[in-house]
Enzyme design. Structure first.
Site, mmCIF file in Angstrom:
data_model
loop_
_atom_site.group_PDB
_atom_site.id
_atom_site.type_symbol
_atom_site.label_atom_id
_atom_site.label_comp_id
_atom_site.label_asym_id
_atom_site.label_seq_id
_atom_site.Cartn_x
_atom_site.Cartn_y
_atom_site.Cartn_z
ATOM 1 N N HIS A 96 0.859 -1.185 0.000
ATOM 2 C CA HIS A 96 0.000 0.000 0.000
ATOM 3 C C HIS A 96 0.899 1.239 0.000
ATOM 4 O O HIS A 96 1.967 1.239 0.609
ATOM 5 C CB HIS A 96 -0.917 -0.013 1.228
ATOM 6 C CG HIS A 96 -1.925 1.086 1.175
ATOM 7 N ND1 HIS A 96 -1.621 2.363 1.578
ATOM 8 C CD2 HIS A 96 -3.202 1.115 0.735
ATOM 9 C CE1 HIS A 96 -2.684 3.137 1.385
ATOM 10 N NE2 HIS A 96 -3.661 2.393 0.871
ATOM 11 N N GLU A 168 -3.932 2.312 -7.507
ATOM 12 C CA GLU A 168 -4.278 3.441 -6.641
ATOM 13 C C GLU A 168 -3.292 4.583 -6.894
ATOM 14 O O GLU A 168 -2.191 4.588 -6.324
ATOM 15 C CB GLU A 168 -4.141 3.051 -5.166
ATOM 16 C CG GLU A 168 -5.100 2.009 -4.690
ATOM 17 C CD GLU A 168 -5.281 2.106 -3.181
ATOM 18 O OE1 GLU A 168 -6.417 2.328 -2.754
ATOM 19 O OE2 GLU A 168 -4.300 1.984 -2.441
HETATM 20 P P1 PGA Z 1 -9.343 6.461 0.310
HETATM 21 O O1 PGA Z 1 -8.136 5.438 0.567
HETATM 22 O O2 PGA Z 1 -10.490 5.644 -0.214
HETATM 23 O O3 PGA Z 1 -9.637 7.051 1.663
HETATM 24 O O4 PGA Z 1 -8.877 7.458 -0.689
HETATM 25 C C1 PGA Z 1 -7.849 4.405 -0.325
HETATM 26 C C2 PGA Z 1 -6.677 3.594 0.158
HETATM 27 O O5 PGA Z 1 -5.752 4.170 0.766
HETATM 28 O O6 PGA Z 1 -6.614 2.369 -0.047
#
Ligand code: PGA
Length: 255
Positions: A96, A168
């Site tokens: 992550h 992401e």
């Molecule tokens: P968020 O976080 O939905 O609050 O933007 C996503 C993540 O960090 O996996």
């Protein structure tokens, strides 16, 4: 068609056991033990709360936010994949962006964890994505290619197909900003083309970063992503269920 996968990343939230219990009670009340046909969910609470999350509704399973690749031994402070498996965890988030940024995770440390997680029969959810600086410098595809290649390197096709990638963009996490539907679709195509011929249809690719019910269609369903990785909004069982329902309906219409 693969079912839609909702992954909730609680990060270091909530603080108390009472809140975790309330969350589950609300989730059960909202779902009424419903089994979705086209949607499934995995929730990733903190390590401290994993064992408390034992009364999840059907269609929901447990995920961890991180893990240590050795089975056991003198590694003070670590929680191993073997321990997670024994607790009933099915998925584990790896790499992550917060772990890359604050805890020195790199593509190499992620690759070791992917390999080990698969050995302990956990489904790795490998988080990939570019920073704003990399995006502005036109390096997005280069960054993604390195992250994807490193995660699948040395794995058999069968093993690689068990990986789930979560795209992401770092600048979208917690910011309220998201790429457009078209951009997400293009990135999905780029990622698929990086994967081998057969694997590319099997490996699930999720979108993450500021996902909420009102943009679910735009960032996930319309561009054909296989699910979402959700931070803040996953802390509300109502929002989780709303997104599951929305995906279920969308998939129903598509059939
Ligand atoms: P968020 O976080 O939905 O609050 O933007 C996503 C993540 O960090 O996996």
């Amino acid at each position: 068609m693969k079912p839609f996968l909702f992954v909730g990343n609680f990060k270091a939230n909530p603080v108390t056991r009472e809140e975790v219990e309330q969350y589950q009670a609300l989730l059960l009340r909202e779902t009424g033990e419903k089994r979705w046909q086209h949607a499934e969910a995995a929730l990733a609470p903190s390590f401290a709360h994993l064992a408390l999350m034992e009364s999840l509704p059907p269609s929901f399973s447990l995920a961890a936010q991180h893990g240590f690749p050795e089975k056991n031994g003198p590694y003070t402070g670590e929680v191993t994949f073997a321990m997670l498996k024994d607790l009933g965890v099915g998925y584990v988030l790896l790499g992550h962006s917060e772990r890359r940024e604050y805890f020195h995770e790199t593509n190499d440390t992620v690759a070791v964890r992917v390999d080990s997680a698969l050995k302990f029969l956990l489904r790795p959810i490998v988080c990939i994505g570019e920073t704003k600086e990399e995006l502005d410098a036109g390096k997005r595809n280069e960054v993604l290619a390195a992250q994807v290649r490193s995660a699948v390197q040395g794995l058999s096709k069968m093993q690689a197909e068990k990986i789930i990638f979560a795209y992401e963009p770092r600048w979208a996490i917690g910011s309220g900003m998201t790429p457009t539907s078209k951009e997400i679709q293009e990135i999905k195509d780029t990622l698929r083309s990086l994967l081998g011929e057969t694997s590319r249809e099997r490996i699930r690719i999720l979108y993450g970063g500021s996902v909420k019910d009102s943009n679910l269609e735009e960032v996930c369903l319309a561009p054909g992503m296989d699910g979402v990785l959700v931070g803040k909004e996953s802390l509300s069982p109502y929002e989780v269920v709303k997104m599951m329902e929305r995906a279920e309906k969308y998939y129903d219409h598509k059939q």
